[in-house]
Design an enzyme around this catalytic site. Structure first.
Site, mmCIF file in Angstrom:
data_model
loop_
_atom_site.group_PDB
_atom_site.id
_atom_site.type_symbol
_atom_site.label_atom_id
_atom_site.label_comp_id
_atom_site.label_asym_id
_atom_site.label_seq_id
_atom_site.Cartn_x
_atom_site.Cartn_y
_atom_site.Cartn_z
ATOM 1 N N HIS A 24 -0.488 8.648 1.298
ATOM 2 C CA HIS A 24 -0.414 8.695 -0.168
ATOM 3 C C HIS A 24 -1.383 7.647 -0.719
ATOM 4 C CE1 HIS A 24 3.820 10.739 -0.469
ATOM 5 N NE2 HIS A 24 2.846 11.614 -0.347
ATOM 6 N N HIS A 80 5.290 23.810 1.418
ATOM 7 C CA HIS A 80 4.953 22.682 0.534
ATOM 8 C C HIS A 80 3.435 22.624 0.426
ATOM 9 C CE1 HIS A 80 5.001 18.778 -1.266
ATOM 10 N NE2 HIS A 80 4.890 18.056 -0.177
ATOM 11 N N GLU A 82 1.454 19.954 -0.606
ATOM 12 C CA GLU A 82 0.710 18.687 -0.577
ATOM 13 C C GLU A 82 -0.375 18.801 0.493
ATOM 14 O OE1 GLU A 82 3.179 15.179 -0.702
ATOM 15 O OE2 GLU A 82 1.452 13.923 -1.206
ATOM 16 N N ASP A 84 -1.489 17.229 2.941
ATOM 17 C CA ASP A 84 -1.285 16.989 4.372
ATOM 18 C C ASP A 84 -0.702 18.217 5.072
ATOM 19 O OD1 ASP A 84 0.884 16.296 2.679
ATOM 20 O OD2 ASP A 84 1.897 15.208 4.270
ATOM 21 N N HIS A 146 10.177 17.048 -1.733
ATOM 22 C CA HIS A 146 10.099 16.056 -2.784
ATOM 23 C C HIS A 146 9.189 16.465 -3.941
ATOM 24 C CE1 HIS A 146 6.082 14.081 -1.665
ATOM 25 N NE2 HIS A 146 6.247 15.033 -0.786
ATOM 26 N N ASP A 165 8.867 18.260 4.548
ATOM 27 C CA ASP A 165 8.927 16.789 4.535
ATOM 28 C C ASP A 165 10.328 16.218 4.794
ATOM 29 O OD1 ASP A 165 6.250 16.129 4.081
ATOM 30 O OD2 ASP A 165 6.441 16.320 1.923
ATOM 31 N N TYR A 193 10.868 6.441 5.225
ATOM 32 C CA TYR A 193 10.400 7.651 4.552
ATOM 33 C C TYR A 193 11.350 8.006 3.405
ATOM 34 C CZ TYR A 193 8.066 12.185 4.289
ATOM 35 O OH TYR A 193 7.342 13.273 3.867
ATOM 36 N N HIS A 226 6.699 16.124 9.610
ATOM 37 C CA HIS A 226 6.142 14.859 10.105
ATOM 38 C C HIS A 226 7.045 14.302 11.197
ATOM 39 C CE1 HIS A 226 3.200 14.489 6.896
ATOM 40 N NE2 HIS A 226 4.135 14.644 5.997
HETATM 41 FE FE1 FEO Z 1 4.777 15.895 0.569
HETATM 42 FE FE2 FEO Z 1 4.035 15.499 3.887
HETATM 43 O O1 FEO Z 1 3.748 15.884 2.094
#
Ligand code: FEO
Length: 391
Positions: A24, A80, A82, A84, A146, A165, A193, A226
């Site tokens: 981030h 998701h 994002e 990544d 999230h 996530d 996290y 992750h």
């Molecule tokens: Fe919300 Fe692992 O990205």
């Protein structure tokens, strides 16, 4: 690394990022690296759940190619958007242009602005399913866990939950399962996290856990996007319940910064008082510490004492970012206390108290401040004050 079978017909095809040290942008420290987990489910139809961060696209493709020609992917599920997780999506679409893509309505809106093009994506919502032959993919929207686009995918025949996530940790390793690693460290990273990303959404976490219970989902594996995969999902589900409920330990976190050691002396006197009262305490000098670790320790502590000398009628500039994080992450449900030193005029304590209150932290006592250097009497007074707050 190679692809890894995690269940019959289910392969981890993600990437391990050993060297990433902040995530981030600069906001989240990742001393243990991370992984971008993507999963390939081989059935009459081939389904890819999530992709990886863009620079790792070739690693994802290599892992998929160990199992099947990437051009043969029939379905892509986007949990998701994002970067990544969706970074490698355009590359996968280039190789499998006819794949059916599934995502939430919010995800579809976001994808347009991420890649400046219209992909043909089927919008799914909670309760929708697709069948790939033997297996059913069931979608559960998880807005704000999230991001507004977030969703979980569940495969009942495999008792497998793919929640992106949620339940993850930033942790690079050459093994894929939490039970193959040091569980204490894994849970520590999972809590970091949670505290630094998911905490503001704790009510939604509890609601989602309840919803999963009500849906009667049988889950014997949770494979997040992750870190490690949970073959013992109750461990992380119970931890999430605890963290979301805000269960706190009888511990005080003292975080301060100092110009000429006066505030540092007060911080240590306060710790003596905490110890006198029989509580656990931990001290962080903010500018020399990892903010995410401070936030994680505050997350499940009953109390937090924040100190700063006054600098231009305010806190030291190194203290403000931590205070802002506490406000943004809504760490409330605990008590707080401000302390510090000042020269000709004050101001820092007022800022600290305002931010603690804005974070939902109740002030346990008026701030304790001293002018210039604390005397032995003042240090004794600080010690006794800390002790009296806890007994
Ligand atoms: Fe919300 Fe692992 O990205």
């Amino acid at each position: 690394m190679s692809s890894v079978v995690i269940k019959p017909d289910v392969y981890w095809v993600g990437a391990v990022d050993w060297n990433i040290r902040t995530f981030h942008g600069p906001a989240y420290s990742t001393p243990r690296g991370t992984t971008y987990n993507a999963y390939l489910i081989v059935d009459e139809q081939i389904t890819l759940v999530d992709t990886v961060y863009g620079p790792f696209a070739q690693e994802l493709i290599r892992h998929i190619a160990e199992i099947v020609d990437p051009a043969k992917i029939d379905n892509i599920i986007i949990n998701h958007i994002e970067s990544d997780h969706i970074g490698a999506f355009p590359e996968i679409m280039r190789l499998a242009p006819n794949a059916n893509v599934y995502a939430t309505a919010n995800a579809v809106r976001g994808i347009k602005k991420l890649f400046f093009r219209d992909y043909d994506i089927t919008v799914v919502k909670t309760g929708d399913t697709i069948s790939t032959g033997k297996y059913t993919f069931s979608f559960i929207e998880a807005p704000m866990l999230h991001w507004p686009d977030s969703m979980f995918t569940y495969i009942p025949e495999l008792k497998l939950l793919l929640p992106n996530d949620a339940f993850g940790q930033h942790y690079a390793a050459n093994v894929r399962f939490a039970d193959q690693a040091d569980l204490g460290l894994v849970l520590m990273e999972a809590q970091k996290y949670y505290a630094n990303i998911l905490n503001p959404f704790s009510k939604l976490v509890l609601k989602k856990l309840e919803e999963i219970g009500e849906l009667g989902l049988e889950i014997d594996m949770i494979a997040p996007s992750h870190g490690f995969i949970w073959r013992n999902p109750e461990v992380i589900i119970e931890a999430y319940q605890r963290w979301a409920q805000g269960t706190a330990e009888r511990r005080i976190v003292i975080a301060y910064d100092t110009m000429w050691e006066s505030t540092a002396k007060l911080a240590h006197a306060l710790l003596e008082g905490v110890t006198d009262a029989g509580w656990r305490g931990i001290i962080f000098e903010i500018s020399k510490s990892d903010h995410n670790e401070i936030v994680t320790k505050i997350h499940d502590a009953e109390g937090v004492f924040i100190g700063s000398p006054t600098y231009y009628n305010n806190t030291l500039t190194t203290v403000s970012p931590l205070l802002d994080e506490l406000v943004g992450l809504k760490v409330g449900g605990k008590f707080g206390f401000a302390f510090g030193s000042q020269g000709w005029s004050g101001g820092a304590a007022k800022t600290i108290e305002g931010k603690l209150q804005a974070a939902g932290i109740e002030l346990a006592a008026p701030a304790y401040t001293v002018q210039w250097v604390p005397t032995d009497e003042e240090l004794a007074e600080a010690r006794s004050l800390a002790s009296s707050l806890l007994t």
